[in-house]
Design an enzyme around this catalytic site. Sequence first.
Site, mmCIF file in Angstrom:
data_model
loop_
_atom_site.group_PDB
_atom_site.id
_atom_site.type_symbol
_atom_site.label_atom_id
_atom_site.label_comp_id
_atom_site.label_asym_id
_atom_site.label_seq_id
_atom_site.Cartn_x
_atom_site.Cartn_y
_atom_site.Cartn_z
ATOM 1 N N SER A 1 0.822 -1.212 0.000
ATOM 2 C CA SER A 1 0.000 0.000 0.000
ATOM 3 C C SER A 1 0.854 1.260 0.000
ATOM 4 C CB SER A 1 -0.899 0.022 1.239
ATOM 5 O OG SER A 1 -1.703 -1.133 1.299
HETATM 6 N N1 SAH Z 1 -0.842 -3.588 3.697
HETATM 7 C C1 SAH Z 1 -0.339 -4.568 2.795
HETATM 8 C C2 SAH Z 1 -1.305 -4.718 1.658
HETATM 9 C C3 SAH Z 1 -1.184 -5.987 0.932
HETATM 10 S S1 SAH Z 1 -2.333 -6.194 -0.394
HETATM 11 C C4 SAH Z 1 1.000 -4.060 2.282
HETATM 12 O O1 SAH Z 1 1.186 -2.845 2.310
HETATM 13 O O2 SAH Z 1 1.845 -4.851 1.885
HETATM 14 C C5 SAH Z 1 -3.610 -7.098 0.400
HETATM 15 C C6 SAH Z 1 -3.314 -8.497 0.775
HETATM 16 O O3 SAH Z 1 -4.534 -9.093 1.248
HETATM 17 C C7 SAH Z 1 -2.844 -9.417 -0.358
HETATM 18 O O4 SAH Z 1 -1.598 -9.936 -0.045
HETATM 19 C C8 SAH Z 1 -3.915 -10.515 -0.427
HETATM 20 O O5 SAH Z 1 -3.387 -11.793 -0.710
HETATM 21 C C9 SAH Z 1 -4.497 -10.459 0.974
HETATM 22 N N2 SAH Z 1 -5.839 -11.025 1.141
HETATM 23 C C10 SAH Z 1 -6.901 -10.943 0.296
HETATM 24 N N3 SAH Z 1 -7.966 -11.583 0.821
HETATM 25 C C11 SAH Z 1 -7.576 -12.077 2.035
HETATM 26 C C12 SAH Z 1 -8.212 -12.839 3.055
HETATM 27 N N4 SAH Z 1 -9.490 -13.240 2.958
HETATM 28 N N5 SAH Z 1 -7.500 -13.171 4.153
HETATM 29 C C13 SAH Z 1 -6.202 -12.798 4.275
HETATM 30 N N6 SAH Z 1 -5.546 -12.080 3.353
HETATM 31 C C14 SAH Z 1 -6.215 -11.721 2.246
#
Ligand code: SAH
Length: 221
Positions: free
Chosen positions: A69
Amino acid sequence: MNGAAPITDEMTIPRMRMIERLRDHYKINDERVLEAMLKLPRHIFVPEAIKSQAYNDNALPISSGQTISQPFIVARMTELLELNGDEKVLEIGAGSGYQTAVLASLSRRVYAIERLPNLAAEVEIKINSLGFTNVVLKAGDGTDGWDTYRPYDAMLVAAGGPEVPLPLVEQLKIGGRLVIPIGTDQRKQDLYRVVRSKTGYSQQNFGPCSFVPLIGKHGWS
Ligand code: SAH
């Protein structure tokens, strides 16, 4: 504070510029959040090939089609949780692990769930390499929450779902905060803060945002 000590490295200047931008342009006021982000090496959470862009004002691709993000979004969501250092926090969608490290710097313990096992494994390595001992991580669907460690003082969901997953609200303490992007479009959401009350919950909209989809039982199929 837990984990990372102040660091001086080849990224110190871009990291200081990022903090100035968060404070002056984006009006992030929580000094604890700014201090934690000043100390953390964000560049270790992005792919080696785009390391030089780690402190830019945008989201970046990580592996498996996911994203780290934008720094502003990390700061804003963390600020909305109003952490004072003593909380038990649940994070859903650990992704790169950067947000996990920010939360771990500002709370007592973080329980983090990432749907994709390869990303979860990478997060584990990075979090350990920074010396954090207050993070418990698992791979799986976070929309069911993590019942074993309930109740939580704060929760952060870093992927966008169609509605607030009820198991999450149920696992919050009374007065606990949940920050989550919600939207009927899989790529466009509004950022909400949900506060649990004795009788149910209240929610407040903090404006438009764009996250990858929350995929799971109480998210998108
Ligand atoms: N704040 C993180 C954002 C990662 S993107 C950063 O800055 O790195 C969001 C993440 O949510 C992805 O890696 C995706 O695989 C995960 N995700 C999506 N659905 C999910 C779920 N039901 N449970 C856990 N993780 C999930």
